[in-house]
Design a protein around this motif. Structure first.
Motif, PDB file in Angstrom:
ATOM      1  N   TYR A   1      20.365  -5.597 -18.573  1.00 32.86           N
ATOM      2  CA  TYR A   1      20.208  -4.650 -19.679  1.00 32.86           C
ATOM      3  C   TYR A   1      20.258  -5.376 -21.023  1.00 32.86           C
ATOM      4  O   TYR A   1      19.448  -5.117 -21.908  1.00 32.86           O
ATOM      5  CB  TYR A   1      21.262  -3.545 -19.625  1.00 32.86           C
ATOM      6  CG  TYR A   1      20.863  -2.394 -18.732  1.00 32.86           C
ATOM      7  CD1 TYR A   1      19.785  -1.584 -19.036  1.00 32.86           C
ATOM      8  CD2 TYR A   1      21.581  -2.095 -17.578  1.00 32.86           C
ATOM      9  CE1 TYR A   1      19.405  -0.526 -18.218  1.00 32.86           C
ATOM     10  CE2 TYR A   1      21.221  -1.044 -16.747  1.00 32.86           C
ATOM     11  CZ  TYR A   1      20.131  -0.267 -17.086  1.00 32.86           C
ATOM     12  OH  TYR A   1      19.768   0.774 -16.275  1.00 32.86           O
ATOM     13  N   ARG A   2      21.203  -6.290 -21.170  1.00 33.45           N
ATOM     14  CA  ARG A   2      21.295  -7.037 -22.434  1.00 33.45           C
ATOM     15  C   ARG A   2      20.013  -7.834 -22.682  1.00 33.45           C
ATOM     16  O   ARG A   2      19.528  -7.893 -23.821  1.00 33.45           O
ATOM     17  CB  ARG A   2      22.522  -7.938 -22.415  1.00 33.45           C
ATOM     18  CG  ARG A   2      23.822  -7.165 -22.521  1.00 33.45           C
ATOM     19  CD  ARG A   2      25.055  -8.087 -22.506  1.00 33.45           C
ATOM     20  NE  ARG A   2      26.263  -7.291 -22.577  1.00 33.45           N
ATOM     21  CZ  ARG A   2      27.166  -7.209 -21.587  1.00 33.45           C
ATOM     22  NH1 ARG A   2      27.028  -7.929 -20.476  1.00 33.45           N
ATOM     23  NH2 ARG A   2      28.241  -6.438 -21.725  1.00 33.45           N
ATOM     24  N   SER A   3      19.463  -8.440 -21.640  1.00 31.13           N
ATOM     25  CA  SER A   3      18.238  -9.238 -21.812  1.00 31.13           C
ATOM     26  C   SER A   3      17.037  -8.368 -22.183  1.00 31.13           C
ATOM     27  O   SER A   3      16.049  -8.880 -22.710  1.00 31.13           O
ATOM     28  CB  SER A   3      17.931 -10.028 -20.530  1.00 31.13           C
ATOM     29  OG  SER A   3      17.401  -9.186 -19.519  1.00 31.13           O
ATOM     30  N   GLN A   4      17.120  -7.068 -21.934  1.00 26.20           N
ATOM     31  CA  GLN A   4      16.048  -6.130 -22.251  1.00 26.20           C
ATOM     32  C   GLN A   4      16.213  -5.496 -23.630  1.00 26.20           C
ATOM     33  O   GLN A   4      15.469  -4.589 -23.992  1.00 26.20           O
ATOM     34  CB  GLN A   4      15.970  -5.032 -21.185  1.00 26.20           C
ATOM     35  CG  GLN A   4      15.710  -5.547 -19.786  1.00 26.20           C
ATOM     36  CD  GLN A   4      14.493  -6.434 -19.715  1.00 26.20           C
ATOM     37  OE1 GLN A   4      13.415  -6.072 -20.188  1.00 26.20           O
ATOM     38  NE2 GLN A   4      14.657  -7.615 -19.149  1.00 26.20           N
TER      39      GLN A   4
ATOM     40  N   PHE B   1      24.572   1.792 -22.452  1.00 23.22           N
ATOM     41  CA  PHE B   1      23.760   0.828 -23.176  1.00 23.22           C
ATOM     42  C   PHE B   1      22.656   1.596 -23.896  1.00 23.22           C
ATOM     43  O   PHE B   1      22.097   2.550 -23.349  1.00 23.22           O
ATOM     44  CB  PHE B   1      23.140  -0.186 -22.209  1.00 23.22           C
ATOM     45  CG  PHE B   1      24.095  -1.257 -21.775  1.00 23.22           C
ATOM     46  CD1 PHE B   1      24.131  -2.473 -22.438  1.00 23.22           C
ATOM     47  CD2 PHE B   1      24.961  -1.044 -20.717  1.00 23.22           C
ATOM     48  CE1 PHE B   1      25.018  -3.467 -22.045  1.00 23.22           C
ATOM     49  CE2 PHE B   1      25.849  -2.023 -20.314  1.00 23.22           C
ATOM     50  CZ  PHE B   1      25.881  -3.248 -20.984  1.00 23.22           C
ATOM     51  N   VAL B   2      22.335   1.170 -25.115  1.00 23.79           N
ATOM     52  CA  VAL B   2      21.334   1.850 -25.933  1.00 23.79           C
ATOM     53  C   VAL B   2      20.332   0.823 -26.446  1.00 23.79           C
ATOM     54  O   VAL B   2      20.706  -0.302 -26.803  1.00 23.79           O
ATOM     55  CB  VAL B   2      22.004   2.580 -27.116  1.00 23.79           C
ATOM     56  CG1 VAL B   2      20.976   3.237 -28.014  1.00 23.79           C
ATOM     57  CG2 VAL B   2      23.001   3.602 -26.610  1.00 23.79           C
ATOM     58  N   LYS B   3      19.079   1.251 -26.465  1.00 23.47           N
ATOM     59  CA  LYS B   3      18.007   0.388 -26.964  1.00 23.47           C
ATOM     60  C   LYS B   3      17.086   1.215 -27.846  1.00 23.47           C
ATOM     61  O   LYS B   3      16.630   2.286 -27.441  1.00 23.47           O
ATOM     62  CB  LYS B   3      17.216  -0.167 -25.780  1.00 23.47           C
ATOM     63  CG  LYS B   3      15.964  -0.929 -26.165  1.00 23.47           C
ATOM     64  CD  LYS B   3      15.205  -1.376 -24.931  1.00 23.47           C
ATOM     65  CE  LYS B   3      13.915  -2.049 -25.324  1.00 23.47           C
ATOM     66  NZ  LYS B   3      13.307  -2.754 -24.205  1.00 23.47           N
ATOM     67  N   PRO B   4      16.790   0.727 -29.059  1.00 22.22           N
ATOM     68  CA  PRO B   4      15.771   1.411 -29.851  1.00 22.22           C
ATOM     69  C   PRO B   4      14.401   1.149 -29.231  1.00 22.22           C
ATOM     70  O   PRO B   4      14.140   0.064 -28.730  1.00 22.22           O
ATOM     71  CB  PRO B   4      15.895   0.764 -31.237  1.00 22.22           C
ATOM     72  CG  PRO B   4      16.616  -0.524 -31.033  1.00 22.22           C
ATOM     73  CD  PRO B   4      17.389  -0.400 -29.760  1.00 22.22           C
TER      74      PRO B   4
ATOM     75  N   THR C   1      11.097  -5.176 -29.478  1.00 18.13           N
ATOM     76  CA  THR C   1      11.317  -6.110 -28.375  1.00 18.13           C
ATOM     77  C   THR C   1      12.642  -6.805 -28.631  1.00 18.13           C
ATOM     78  O   THR C   1      13.152  -6.798 -29.767  1.00 18.13           O
ATOM     79  CB  THR C   1      10.178  -7.137 -28.271  1.00 18.13           C
ATOM     80  OG1 THR C   1      10.174  -7.913 -29.471  1.00 18.13           O
ATOM     81  CG2 THR C   1       8.832  -6.462 -28.064  1.00 18.13           C
ATOM     82  N   PRO C   2      13.269  -7.435 -27.628  1.00 20.91           N
ATOM     83  CA  PRO C   2      14.548  -8.102 -27.852  1.00 20.91           C
ATOM     84  C   PRO C   2      14.523  -9.076 -29.018  1.00 20.91           C
ATOM     85  O   PRO C   2      15.496  -9.224 -29.737  1.00 20.91           O
ATOM     86  CB  PRO C   2      14.829  -8.818 -26.525  1.00 20.91           C
ATOM     87  CG  PRO C   2      14.124  -7.977 -25.504  1.00 20.91           C
ATOM     88  CD  PRO C   2      12.873  -7.479 -26.210  1.00 20.91           C
ATOM     89  N   GLY C   3      13.390  -9.746 -29.304  1.00 28.38           N
ATOM     90  CA  GLY C   3      13.316 -10.691 -30.407  1.00 28.38           C
ATOM     91  C   GLY C   3      13.197 -10.033 -31.770  1.00 28.38           C
ATOM     92  O   GLY C   3      13.320 -10.707 -32.806  1.00 28.38           O
ATOM     93  N   ASP C   4      12.962  -8.721 -31.838  1.00 25.54           N
ATOM     94  CA  ASP C   4      12.797  -8.025 -33.133  1.00 25.54           C
ATOM     95  C   ASP C   4      14.118  -7.724 -33.828  1.00 25.54           C
ATOM     96  O   ASP C   4      14.126  -7.344 -34.975  1.00 25.54           O
ATOM     97  CB  ASP C   4      12.064  -6.683 -32.928  1.00 25.54           C
ATOM     98  CG  ASP C   4      10.596  -6.873 -32.594  1.00 25.54           C
ATOM     99  OD1 ASP C   4      10.057  -7.961 -32.891  1.00 25.54           O
ATOM    100  OD2 ASP C   4      10.011  -5.942 -32.015  1.00 25.54           O
ATOM    101  N   ARG C   5      15.213  -7.851 -33.111  1.00 28.54           N
ATOM    102  CA  ARG C   5      16.491  -7.452 -33.709  1.00 28.54           C
ATOM    103  C   ARG C   5      17.048  -8.507 -34.605  1.00 28.54           C
ATOM    104  O   ARG C   5      16.776  -9.608 -34.645  1.00 28.54           O
ATOM    105  CB  ARG C   5      17.507  -7.139 -32.612  1.00 28.54           C
ATOM    106  CG  ARG C   5      17.085  -5.919 -31.857  1.00 28.54           C
ATOM    107  CD  ARG C   5      18.068  -5.483 -30.822  1.00 28.54           C
ATOM    108  NE  ARG C   5      18.101  -6.467 -29.744  1.00 28.54           N
ATOM    109  CZ  ARG C   5      19.215  -6.949 -29.204  1.00 28.54           C
ATOM    110  NH1 ARG C   5      20.352  -6.547 -29.621  1.00 28.54           N
ATOM    111  NH2 ARG C   5      19.184  -7.816 -28.234  1.00 28.54           N
TER     112      ARG C   5
END
Length: 191
Positions: free
Chosen positions: A118-121, A180-183, A187-191
């Protein structure tokens, strides 16, 4: 490598969906979360990954306004590490975003591989509470307290983490349940 595709769930998929979910959860802390019928989701998405005629993965998500929840994501153990979960997540997140969702959450327990995935996503842990099981009559009796009209055999409880150490000493099965929450749209690199 097995060729697989993602498609919408169909009612004829129910039995293979149930089997896939049970086998996927069997070696995790969700091993006891067995369903005998597929839960129906309102305003949701239901997708499956298939290799030929075999259902090898699944994802169900519910949508409420701009928020979505991954209700279940699972990959058959014989088809892990082939990008199936990634493919299912990418497809469901794209569809959720198209429906107006701006974030997606998922709940899981203490499995290190799942937490790392999940963290990697691009998911971040937002909150945590405990799943506490009274797994035998002694634990259940302590949890429920004395009542002459009831004999508890087992129980399942939610608890906050402010007394986690004491609960872990008292009960044999205590798991962290993590949100776990994801906008969506990042993508993971956008944060």
């Amino acid at each position: 490598m097995t060729k697989w595709t993602v498609r919408d769930y169909a009612p004829a998929d129910e039995t293979p969906w149930l089997r896939c979910r049970v086998l996927a959860f069997l070696d995790t802390t969700y091993y006891d979360d067995v369903a005998t019928a597929k839960p129906q989701r309102e305003a949701g998405l239901q997708l499956v990954a298939v290799a030929g005629d075999e259902l090898i993965g699944l994802v169900d998500a519910s949508v409420t306004g701009q928020e979505a929840t991954i209700e279940t994501i699972a990959v058959h153990p014989d088809h892990r590490r082939m990008g199936v979960a990634q493919g299912l997540l990418d497809e469901v997140c794209g569809r959720l975003q198209a429906r107006g969702a701006t974030q997606v959450d998922a709940w899981t327990r203490d499995d290190e591989g799942t937490l790392a995935w999940y963290r990697s996503q691009g998911f971040e842990q937002r909150m945590r509470y405990l799943h506490v099981y009274a797994s035998d009559p002694d634990e259940a009796g302590r949890a429920f307290g004395p009542r002459p009209d009831l004999t508890p055999r087992f129980g399942f409880f939610h608890a906050w983490t402010d007394h986690e150490d004491a609960l872990r000493k008292e009960f044999g099965r205590v798991y962290s349940c993590r949100q776990f929450v994801k906008p969506l749209g990042l993508t993971p690199g956008d944060r």
